[in-house]
Design a protein around this motif. Structure first.
Motif, PDB file in Angstrom:
ATOM      1  N   TRP A 123     114.418  -4.482  -8.728  1.00  0.00           N
ATOM      2  CA  TRP A 123     113.839  -3.256  -8.475  1.00  0.00           C
ATOM      3  C   TRP A 123     113.931  -2.807  -7.094  1.00  0.00           C
ATOM      4  N   VAL A 125     113.166  -2.598  -3.948  1.00  0.00           N
ATOM      5  CA  VAL A 125     113.038  -3.532  -2.875  1.00  0.00           C
ATOM      6  C   VAL A 125     114.341  -4.663  -2.954  1.00  0.00           C
ATOM      7  N   LEU A 193      99.408   6.618  -9.920  1.00  0.00           N
ATOM      8  CA  LEU A 193     100.627   7.085  -9.139  1.00  0.00           C
ATOM      9  C   LEU A 193     102.000   6.721  -9.850  1.00  0.00           C
ATOM     10  N   GLN A 306     106.816  -1.679  -8.380  1.00  0.00           N
ATOM     11  CA  GLN A 306     106.003  -0.690  -7.730  1.00  0.00           C
ATOM     12  C   GLN A 306     104.676  -0.959  -7.875  1.00  0.00           C
ATOM     13  N   ALA A 309     104.030  -3.716  -5.322  1.00  0.00           N
ATOM     14  CA  ALA A 309     104.060  -3.116  -3.849  1.00  0.00           C
ATOM     15  C   ALA A 309     102.960  -2.557  -3.642  1.00  0.00           C
ATOM     16  N   LEU A 362      95.706  -3.311   9.782  1.00  0.00           N
ATOM     17  CA  LEU A 362      97.022  -3.354   9.606  1.00  0.00           C
ATOM     18  C   LEU A 362      98.005  -4.014  10.647  1.00  0.00           C
ATOM     19  N   VAL A 368     102.668  -7.173   4.833  1.00  0.00           N
ATOM     20  CA  VAL A 368     103.821  -7.753   4.778  1.00  0.00           C
ATOM     21  C   VAL A 368     104.421  -8.582   5.904  1.00  0.00           C
ATOM     22  N   ARG A 374     117.820  -6.886   7.884  1.00  0.00           N
ATOM     23  CA  ARG A 374     119.035  -6.181   7.719  1.00  0.00           C
ATOM     24  C   ARG A 374     120.263  -7.221   7.826  1.00  0.00           C
ATOM     25  N   PHE A 436     104.333  -0.718   8.091  1.00  0.00           N
ATOM     26  CA  PHE A 436     105.231  -0.367   6.765  1.00  0.00           C
ATOM     27  C   PHE A 436     106.670  -0.307   7.176  1.00  0.00           C
ATOM     28  N   GLY A 437     107.006  -0.908   8.278  1.00  0.00           N
ATOM     29  CA  GLY A 437     108.575  -1.111   8.509  1.00  0.00           C
ATOM     30  C   GLY A 437     109.108  -0.203   9.296  1.00  0.00           C
ATOM     31  N   VAL A 438     110.147  -0.171   9.781  1.00  0.00           N
ATOM     32  CA  VAL A 438     110.909   0.817  10.499  1.00  0.00           C
ATOM     33  C   VAL A 438     112.387   1.388   9.906  1.00  0.00           C
ATOM     34  N   ARG A 442     112.113   1.990   5.303  1.00  0.00           N
ATOM     35  CA  ARG A 442     110.541   2.008   5.584  1.00  0.00           C
ATOM     36  C   ARG A 442     109.803   2.240   4.400  1.00  0.00           C
ATOM     37  N   CYS A 443     108.603   1.695   4.160  1.00  0.00           N
ATOM     38  CA  CYS A 443     107.863   1.619   2.769  1.00  0.00           C
ATOM     39  C   CYS A 443     107.595   3.245   2.557  1.00  0.00           C
ATOM     40  N   MET A 448     100.113   6.940   0.263  1.00  0.00           N
ATOM     41  CA  MET A 448      99.192   6.308  -0.867  1.00  0.00           C
ATOM     42  C   MET A 448      98.438   5.266  -0.222  1.00  0.00           C
ATOM     43  N   MET A 453      93.123   3.361   0.941  1.00  0.00           N
ATOM     44  CA  MET A 453      92.198   2.501   1.992  1.00  0.00           C
ATOM     45  C   MET A 453      91.071   3.281   2.607  1.00  0.00           C
TER      46      MET A 453
HETATM   47  C1  HEM Z   1      99.377  -1.423   3.280  1.00  0.00           C
HETATM   48  C2  HEM Z   1      99.869  -0.982   2.162  1.00  0.00           C
HETATM   49  C3  HEM Z   1     101.552  -1.369   2.573  1.00  0.00           C
HETATM   50  C4  HEM Z   1     102.126  -1.952   3.440  1.00  0.00           C
HETATM   51  C5  HEM Z   1     101.569  -2.331   4.613  1.00  0.00           C
HETATM   52  C6  HEM Z   1     103.717  -1.875   2.991  1.00  0.00           C
HETATM   53  C7  HEM Z   1     104.686  -2.324   3.532  1.00  0.00           C
HETATM   54  C8  HEM Z   1     105.905  -2.223   3.304  1.00  0.00           C
HETATM   55  C9  HEM Z   1     107.022  -2.915   4.038  1.00  0.00           C
HETATM   56  C10 HEM Z   1     106.782  -3.345   5.216  1.00  0.00           C
HETATM   57  C11 HEM Z   1     108.256  -2.501   3.253  1.00  0.00           C
HETATM   58  C12 HEM Z   1     109.585  -3.042   3.557  1.00  0.00           C
HETATM   59  C13 HEM Z   1     110.341  -2.131   4.759  1.00  0.00           C
HETATM   60  C14 HEM Z   1     111.695  -2.635   5.091  1.00  0.00           C
HETATM   61  O1  HEM Z   1     112.189  -3.435   4.415  1.00  0.00           O
HETATM   62  O2  HEM Z   1     111.904  -2.052   6.019  1.00  0.00           O
HETATM   63  C15 HEM Z   1     107.738  -1.841   1.983  1.00  0.00           C
HETATM   64  C16 HEM Z   1     108.523  -1.407   0.951  1.00  0.00           C
HETATM   65  C17 HEM Z   1     108.168  -0.765  -0.137  1.00  0.00           C
HETATM   66  N1  HEM Z   1     106.865  -0.340  -0.582  1.00  0.00           N
HETATM   67 FE1  HEM Z   1     105.286  -0.695   0.639  1.00  0.00          FE
HETATM   68  N2  HEM Z   1     103.380  -1.077   1.611  1.00  0.00           N
HETATM   69  C18 HEM Z   1     102.341  -0.866   1.401  1.00  0.00           C
HETATM   70  C19 HEM Z   1     101.994   0.037   0.388  1.00  0.00           C
HETATM   71  C20 HEM Z   1     102.867   0.359  -0.561  1.00  0.00           C
HETATM   72  C21 HEM Z   1     102.509   1.504  -1.822  1.00  0.00           C
HETATM   73  C22 HEM Z   1     100.987   1.830  -2.112  1.00  0.00           C
HETATM   74  C23 HEM Z   1     103.511   1.707  -2.497  1.00  0.00           C
HETATM   75  C24 HEM Z   1     103.485   2.416  -3.838  1.00  0.00           C
HETATM   76  C25 HEM Z   1     104.217   2.272  -4.728  1.00  0.00           C
HETATM   77  C26 HEM Z   1     104.668   0.932  -1.866  1.00  0.00           C
HETATM   78  C27 HEM Z   1     105.936   0.875  -2.311  1.00  0.00           C
HETATM   79  C28 HEM Z   1     107.062   0.336  -1.667  1.00  0.00           C
HETATM   80  C29 HEM Z   1     108.454   0.457  -1.978  1.00  0.00           C
HETATM   81  C30 HEM Z   1     108.753   0.930  -3.389  1.00  0.00           C
HETATM   82  C31 HEM Z   1     109.266  -0.399  -1.225  1.00  0.00           C
HETATM   83  C32 HEM Z   1     110.535  -0.831  -1.252  1.00  0.00           C
HETATM   84  C33 HEM Z   1     111.417   0.323  -0.332  1.00  0.00           C
HETATM   85  C34 HEM Z   1     112.910  -0.089  -0.153  1.00  0.00           C
HETATM   86  O3  HEM Z   1     113.401  -0.942  -0.479  1.00  0.00           O
HETATM   87  O4  HEM Z   1     113.729   0.815   0.328  1.00  0.00           O
HETATM   88  N3  HEM Z   1     104.203   0.277  -0.582  1.00  0.00           N
HETATM   89  N4  HEM Z   1     106.340  -1.729   2.150  1.00  0.00           N
END
Ligand code: HEM
Length: 499
Positions: A123, A125, A193, A306, A309, A362, A368, A374, A436-438, A442-443, A448, A453
């Motif tokens: 999926w 990620v 969502l 999702q 995540a 956070l 995370v 990378r 949320f990454g850089v 980035r997330c 949402m 929260m």
């Molecule tokens: C406090 C809540 C959250 C935190 C701290 C967080 C943090 C992160 C981080 C650090 C990444 C990886 C970034 C990277 O590889 O550079 C990520 C990826 C992702 N997050 Fe979140 N996330 C949160 C909530 C959510 C929510 C609510 C969703 C909704 C569906 C979500 C969907 C995703 C998805 C789909 C990815 C993959 C993105 C990719 O691979 O390009 N996340 N998240």
């Protein structure tokens, strides 16, 4: 007996052959260690000798849920770039991370992310290439715009009220595992969502399934592939459940697809223009249509991923925030006083202490742990005075960003939301907060997450006084890294006293 067979039968290896094999293996390992310690392109990058020469170090830290915390200590000791495995470096310089992670030609690290597959499927990620992930990120970003989230506010409120009602039942006389409550509540809010208002999943087993899946990710990062086939059929029922949790999560994703597909046939108010992830993934007229047709399994895995995540990150962040608030009745009261004068949920983003409590949660326990990685592309990469060769994995973590600047975060090891209310150096402090990454991966769900929260904290703080349950000790709440930070016991017992 074995010796007899070996000595007497030509069909079996002779003792000499066995010794040669052992010697060959020993010399191979020695060569590997010497090469990685002294001749490999990363040999000049500082770091502990053991971590540089064998992957056993990183596996051991992961197994004990301590990689992120150990890496943080190493960054404090060695500086902004540290080698934490023969082929991996961790970087803690914001500019260096930004300039690297913003690039679109760098894949994410395949080995680490493979652990996050669901039911054997990829999926968003788990796709190393941005070109594939991009089309799957768009639906999340579009579905989680503030406008969309605001239109769903009444449904979000219903789910949050249901959690509050559940908590109210104990009348403050017994402890409640807030991890379980938050997992159910965030499942309910994220199903909206992801699948739209027609999806209503049965949440009963979800807390246990997702809890076991988190620990399965640790196993996957540490154990060889064959171990899982064995564990799946082993006599140990807990281990079997843990291995099966990935398939159970996948089934949940398939159920989202089934219910989301069924709702297409229902009446829809023509003025309702809200969009959900499933609809956007399957709509060929979407603004960024997905360029390929999904198989049923791909779509199911995507929805399951999702859900994972969205729920595990948000609920883990909230758990630690409620835990810290329960420890500090004065802060809890100040937050309550701020929130009772906010008239409307739409105004929550202007509640400064609430925002500070979330930011600090956070920062202090980023959900995370290693916030993205990378792979260095062909030609290598020059970073912080080192040349990183092709294939090197560059990782970073939000946790350490604030610790490198003790001038801005002097008491970095304490949950202190008030730091975010100080105006001096506020912009620089916020720049170093990257849960949320850089960059390009980035997330996409950050909006949402923050929206949820705010709503959840507001609702529970207005409804309850929160206290620590006697069984919740600092030792039990020590962060363990299992697909993000959580208590090793995977629970947090608190007492919710209705106001
Ligand atoms: C406090 C809540 C959250 C935190 C701290 C967080 C943090 C992160 C981080 C650090 C990444 C990886 C970034 C990277 O590889 O550079 C990520 C990826 C992702 N997050 Fe979140 N996330 C949160 C909530 C959510 C929510 C609510 C969703 C909704 C569906 C979500 C969907 C995703 C998805 C789909 C990815 C993959 C993105 C990719 O691979 O390009 N996340 N998240």
């Amino acid at each position: 007996m074995l010796g007899y067979i070996l000595a007497t039968s030509d069909a079996f290896l002779s003792w000499n052959t066995l010794l040669y094999l052992l010697l060959f293996f020993f010399l191979y390992e020695l060569g590997y260690i010497i090469y990685h310690a002294y001749f490999h392109a990363l040999s000049k990058v500082p770091g502990p000798w053991l971590a540089s020469t064998t992957s056993l170090w990183i596996r051991w830290q992961r197994w004990n849920g301590r990689l992120s915390l150990e890496a943080d200590k190493l960054l404090a000791k060695y500086g902004s770039i540290v080698r934490i495995s023969p082929t991996m470096v961790i970087v803690n310089d914001h500019d260096a991370v930004e300039s690297t992670f913003i690039r679109k030609d760098l894949d994410t690290s395949p080995t680490a992310i493979r652990a996050l597959r669901v039911g054997g499927h990829d999926w968003t990620v788990t796709y190393p290439q941005l070109s594939i992930a991009r089309e799957r990120r768009h639906p999340v970003m579009i579905a989680s715009t503030t406008k969309n989230l605001k239109s769903w506010l009444p449904i979000f409120r219903n789910h949050i009220n249901a959690m509050a009602e559940d908590l109210r039942e104990s009348k403050g006389t017994r402890s409640e595992d807030v991890v379980r409550h938050l997992r159910i509540c965030t499942l309910k809010t994220s199903q909206l969502l992801i699948g739209g208002p027609g999806v209503d999943l049965d949440p009963q087993d979800f807390p246990q399934i997702v809890g076991e899946y988190n620990f399965l990710v640790v196993w996957r990062l540490c154990l060889p592939e064959w171990a899982f086939t064995w564990l799946k059929y082993s006599p140990f029922s807990h281990a079997r459940f843990r291995v099966d949790s990935s398939d159970k999560l996948f089934d949940l994703g398939a159920e989202v697809c089934r219910q989301a597909e069924a709702q297409k046939n229902n009446y829809r108010d023509p003025t309702d223009d809200t969009q959900h992830v499933y609809g956007l993934c399957t709509d060929t007229n979407a603004k960024y249509p997905v360029q390929w047709s999904w198989t049923k399994d791909e779509l199911g895995a995507e929805m399951a991923g999702q859900i994972l995540a969205a729920t595990e990150t948000t609920s883990s962040a909230l758990t630690y925030i409620f835990y810290e608030l329960a420890k500090d009745p004065i802060l809890l009261e100040e937050l309550y006083q701020e929130l009772i004068v906010v008239d409307d949920d739409h105004e929550l983003d202007s509640a400064k202490l609430l925002d500070a409590c979330i930011k600090e949660g956070l920062r202090f326990r980023p959900p995370v742990a290693l916030t993205g990685s990378r792979a260095v592309p062909p030609g290598g990469l020059d970073l912080l005075g080192h040349h990183l060769s092709e294939g090197t994995i560059v990782t970073t973590q939000s946790l350490s960003m604030s610790r490198q600047r003790q001038d801005l975060f002097p008491d970095f090891d304490v949950y202190n939301p008030k730091r975010w209310l100080e105006e001096e150096n506020g912009a620089e402090r916020r720049r170093l907060l990257v849960p949320f990454g850089v960059g390009s991966r980035r997330c996409p769900g950050g909006n949402m997450a923050l929206y949820q929260m705010r709503l959840i904290i507001n609702s529970l703080i207005q409804d309850f006084k929160i206290a620590l349950a006697p069984e919740t000790t600092p030792e039990k709440m020590a962060p363990f890294e299992a697909n993000g930070y959580r208590s090793h016991h995977d629970r947090c017992d608190l007492i919710f006293i209705p106001r």
